[in-house]
Design a protein around this motif. Structure first.
Motif: not given
Length: 251
Positions: A78, A67, A80, A212, A214-218
């Motif tokens: 994430i 991460c 990138s 959080t 929309n990517d469900g993680w960040t």
């Protein structure tokens, strides 16, 4: 210490040493102009070269080996093609899985020259983790850990994230107990010799609230203020604890 506890400590220390070694490699290349994908590649290759596996990779669908959480990202950023620039701060969180055991650690990195405020935030976060580690021994309440962290960072004018916490770890990546980074002394379960868990305070310059993406993680700070985090995996002993994720070069 029982034979079972001794083995779990030894195996976790091996995995933890690989994880911290990956962060030592990151420290060699961190500078303005590199991408978080490059950080991910270095962590993946270092862990792979040590015949271990990057536990975050494909964990619950997470797409990368580590991460990378920059600036107002609290955790679970994430990697990138995002380029880090002068003045950024970034947390890199890695977990190595070796011979059935996990070692989990994270560290803050400064990208070039950073602001005095950001420096203060990073220092307070690290200090809070180490102060909490210093009180750990058989019989200490979980609330004592949270209280130690919260008292220190709030005295510096910062806030403790409450949406995420430390966790038990070993042959399972995440398990009981949940280790909150805020709380009251004398509350919560007592910890005992042989337990292995992480302490990983996430501290914000502004409000403690997060959301959080929309990517469900960040996870990011709601007010877009800077956030910092450090993490060690530790094992509880009768009179103290052992840190399994110490850097080979510092801390």
């Amino acid at each position: 210490m029982s034979k079972k506890f001794k083995e779990s400590f030894e195996k976790t220390k091996i995995a933890g040493s690989i994880a911290s070694g990956a962060l030592d490699e990151v420290s060699k290349i961190i500078k303005p102009g590199i991408s978080t994908d490059q950080i991910d590649k270095i962590c993946y290759e270092f862990i792979n070269d040590h015949k271990a596996y990057s536990a975050p990779l494909f964990y619950r669908g997470f797409p990368k080996s580590c991460c990378t959480s920059a600036n107002h990202v609290v955790c679970h950023g994430i990697p990138s093609d995002k380029i880090l620039k002068e003045g950024d701060i970034v947390n890199v969180d890695v977990t190595a899985f070796k011979e059935g055991w996990h070692g989990d650690t994270s560290r803050m990195f400064k990208v070039g020259e950073i602001s005095i405020k950001a420096e203060k935030l990073i220092n307070a976060t690290y200090e809070s983790m180490m102060k909490a580690i210093s009180i750990i021994k058989d019989g200490v309440h979980l609330g004592d850990i949270g209280s130690t962290i919260q008292t220190h960072v709030e005295s510096q004018g910062f806030s403790v994230v409450q949406d995420f916490c430390g966790h038990g770890i070993g042959q399972t990546f995440h398990k009981e107990p949940n280790v909150l980074h805020y709380g009251e002394k004398g509350t919560g379960d007592k910890i005992s010799s042989g337990m292995i868990f992480t302490i990983e305070p996430m501290i914000n310059m502004g409000n403690y609230q997060t959301k959080t993406l929309n990517d469900g993680w960040t996870a990011v700070t709601k007010d877009k203020s800077l956030s910092a985090q450090f993490e060690h995996t530790i094992g509880v002993t009768k009179d103290g604890c052992e840190i399994f994720t110490l850097s080979n070069t510092k801390n």
